[in-house]
Design an enzyme around this catalytic site. Structure first.
Site, PDB file in Angstrom:
ATOM      1  N   ARG A  61       2.555  11.273   8.593  1.00  0.00           N
ATOM      2  CA  ARG A  61       1.519  10.852   7.647  1.00  0.00           C
ATOM      3  C   ARG A  61       0.356  10.141   8.324  1.00  0.00           C
ATOM      4  O   ARG A  61      -0.745  10.081   7.775  1.00  0.00           O
ATOM      5  CB  ARG A  61       2.156  10.012   6.535  1.00  0.00           C
ATOM      6  CG  ARG A  61       2.969  10.878   5.604  1.00  0.00           C
ATOM      7  CD  ARG A  61       3.793  10.074   4.644  1.00  0.00           C
ATOM      8  NE  ARG A  61       5.196  10.043   5.014  1.00  0.00           N
ATOM      9  CZ  ARG A  61       6.049   9.105   4.605  1.00  0.00           C
ATOM     10  NH1 ARG A  61       5.640   8.138   3.822  1.00  0.00           N
ATOM     11  NH2 ARG A  61       7.317   9.161   4.970  1.00  0.00           N
TER      12      ARG A  61
ATOM     13  N   GLU B 110      13.385   2.665   8.048  1.00  0.00           N
ATOM     14  CA  GLU B 110      14.049   2.182   6.825  1.00  0.00           C
ATOM     15  C   GLU B 110      15.181   3.108   6.391  1.00  0.00           C
ATOM     16  O   GLU B 110      16.204   2.655   5.911  1.00  0.00           O
ATOM     17  CB  GLU B 110      13.025   2.018   5.676  1.00  0.00           C
ATOM     18  CG  GLU B 110      13.616   1.250   4.503  1.00  0.00           C
ATOM     19  CD  GLU B 110      12.708   1.162   3.291  1.00  0.00           C
ATOM     20  OE1 GLU B 110      11.685   1.864   3.223  1.00  0.00           O
ATOM     21  OE2 GLU B 110      13.061   0.382   2.377  1.00  0.00           O
TER      22      GLU B 110
HETATM   23  O1  LIG Z   1       8.558   0.930   9.433  1.00  0.00           O
HETATM   24  P1  LIG Z   1       9.617   1.984   9.443  1.00  0.00           P
HETATM   25  O2  LIG Z   1      10.911   1.545   8.861  1.00  0.00           O
HETATM   26  O3  LIG Z   1       9.776   2.562  10.817  1.00  0.00           O
HETATM   27  O4  LIG Z   1       9.149   3.166   8.483  1.00  0.00           O
HETATM   28  C1  LIG Z   1       7.825   3.643   8.447  1.00  0.00           C
HETATM   29  C2  LIG Z   1       7.738   5.072   8.861  1.00  0.00           C
HETATM   30  O5  LIG Z   1       8.534   5.895   7.977  1.00  0.00           O
HETATM   31  C3  LIG Z   1       7.719   6.960   7.493  1.00  0.00           C
HETATM   32  O6  LIG Z   1       7.728   8.061   8.333  1.00  0.00           O
HETATM   33  P2  LIG Z   1       8.893   9.143   8.428  1.00  0.00           P
HETATM   34  O7  LIG Z   1       9.657   8.881   9.674  1.00  0.00           O
HETATM   35  O8  LIG Z   1       9.621   9.217   7.151  1.00  0.00           O
HETATM   36  O9  LIG Z   1       8.109  10.455   8.769  1.00  0.00           O
HETATM   37  P3  LIG Z   1       7.136  11.445   8.026  1.00  0.00           P
HETATM   38  O10 LIG Z   1       5.790  10.753   8.000  1.00  0.00           O
HETATM   39  O11 LIG Z   1       7.214  12.587   8.940  1.00  0.00           O
HETATM   40  O12 LIG Z   1       7.654  11.712   6.638  1.00  0.00           O
HETATM   41  C4  LIG Z   1       6.336   6.365   7.481  1.00  0.00           C
HETATM   42  O13 LIG Z   1       5.345   7.368   7.453  1.00  0.00           O
HETATM   43  C5  LIG Z   1       6.309   5.559   8.739  1.00  0.00           C
HETATM   44  O14 LIG Z   1       5.986   6.344   9.879  1.00  0.00           O
HETATM   45  N1  LIG Z   2       9.837   3.090   1.151  1.00  0.00           N
HETATM   46  C1  LIG Z   2       9.110   3.972   1.853  1.00  0.00           C
HETATM   47  N2  LIG Z   2       8.222   4.787   1.236  1.00  0.00           N
HETATM   48  C2  LIG Z   2       7.489   5.661   1.952  1.00  0.00           C
HETATM   49  N3  LIG Z   2       7.569   5.798   3.277  1.00  0.00           N
HETATM   50  C3  LIG Z   2       8.438   5.000   3.931  1.00  0.00           C
HETATM   51  N4  LIG Z   2       8.729   4.896   5.247  1.00  0.00           N
HETATM   52  C4  LIG Z   2       9.694   3.962   5.372  1.00  0.00           C
HETATM   53  N5  LIG Z   2      10.010   3.436   4.187  1.00  0.00           N
HETATM   54  C5  LIG Z   2       9.242   4.077   3.260  1.00  0.00           C
END
Ligand SMILES: O=P(O)(O)OC[C@H]1O[C@H](OP(=O)(O)OP(=O)(O)O)[C@H](O)[C@@H]1O
Ligand SMILES: Nc1ncnc2[nH]cnc12
Length: 196
Positions: free
Chosen positions: A83, A120
């Site tokens: 994202r 998370e």
């Molecule tokens: O602070 P954190 O606990 O590390 O979580 C945050 C991360 O989780 C999500 O990405 P995700 O890994 O789900 O990837 P995506 O954007 O490919 O869906 C979000 O876009 C952040 O990169």
């Molecule tokens: N609660 C949440 N919603 C969207 N993106 C996330 N990445 C990690 N935690 C998330």
């Protein structure tokens, strides 16, 4: 540098509009997680522009380019898969900076640096191409959300391993209760906070 009153007012108006562009989904992708979906922002051109403008206002005030050394400003915007790729490149263009991606492991060709991390709702590996950042570059790391801070911390390690300096992290939203910013060394800026 502090914002001018006009810039502060514009930023306030932009963030108010952005908050209305988020949608929440309980129990996604796992039970107990309240998922913050940022995609409606990109489905609405005025909100998409508001996001870029808000970050541009903050970053240009915080890291103004100077005519004499150290020249300050921002050399590189690093965006986190996936994202952070939605707005990182456009933001870099507005700042006159390079864009460099941090990708999930196995996606980038050539010599890469690699770090494992926990987030998370799971764990993963991030990679960056070793030569993508020049020694001494001033880097802003961007992503949509900081939750536990695991992803951002891994990205900061990769930038440091490549010789860059993270001057700031910028997120659309912070999930404050997870205290992710405590994992990070560089200053953290978020437009919105959620799930307080
Ligand atoms: O602070 P954190 O606990 O590390 O979580 C945050 C991360 O989780 C999500 O990405 P995700 O890994 O789900 O990837 P995506 O954007 O490919 O869906 C979000 O876009 C952040 O990169
Ligand atoms: N609660 C949440 N919603 C969207 N993106 C996330 N990445 C990690 N935690 C998330």
């Amino acid at each position: 540098m502090p914002l001018t009153p006009e810039a502060a007012e514009e930023l306030h108006e932009l963030t108010t509009r952005l908050r209305g562009g988020l949608k929440q989904y309980p129990d996604f992708p796992k039970p107990g997680i309240l998922f913050e979906d940022i995609l409606p922002i990109f489905a609405t051109p005025s909100l998409h522009d508001a996001l870029l403008r808000a970050l541009e206002i903050h970053i240009t005030a915080q890291h103004p380019p100077t005519l004499t050394p150290p020249f300050a400003g921002v050399d590189v915007v690093v965006g986190l898969e996936a994202r952070g790729f939605l707005f990182g490149p456009s933001l870099a263009l507005r700042l006159g900076a390079a864009f460099v991606p941090v990708r999930k492991a196995g996606k980038l060709p050539g010599e890469c640096v690699k770090v494992g991390y926990q987030k998370e709702y799971g764990e993963d590996f991030f990679e960056m191409q070793r030569g993508a950042i020049k020694e001494g570059s001033r880097v802003v790391i961007v992503d949509d959300i900081i939750a536990t801070g695991g992803s951002a911390e891994a990205a900061e390690m990769l930038v440091t391993m490549c010789g860059g300096t993270v001057v700031e992290f910028c997120f659309l939203m912070e999930l404050g209760f997870l205290k992710g910013r405590s994992k990070l060394t560089a200053p953290v800026y978020t437009l919105l906070t959620g799930q307080e």
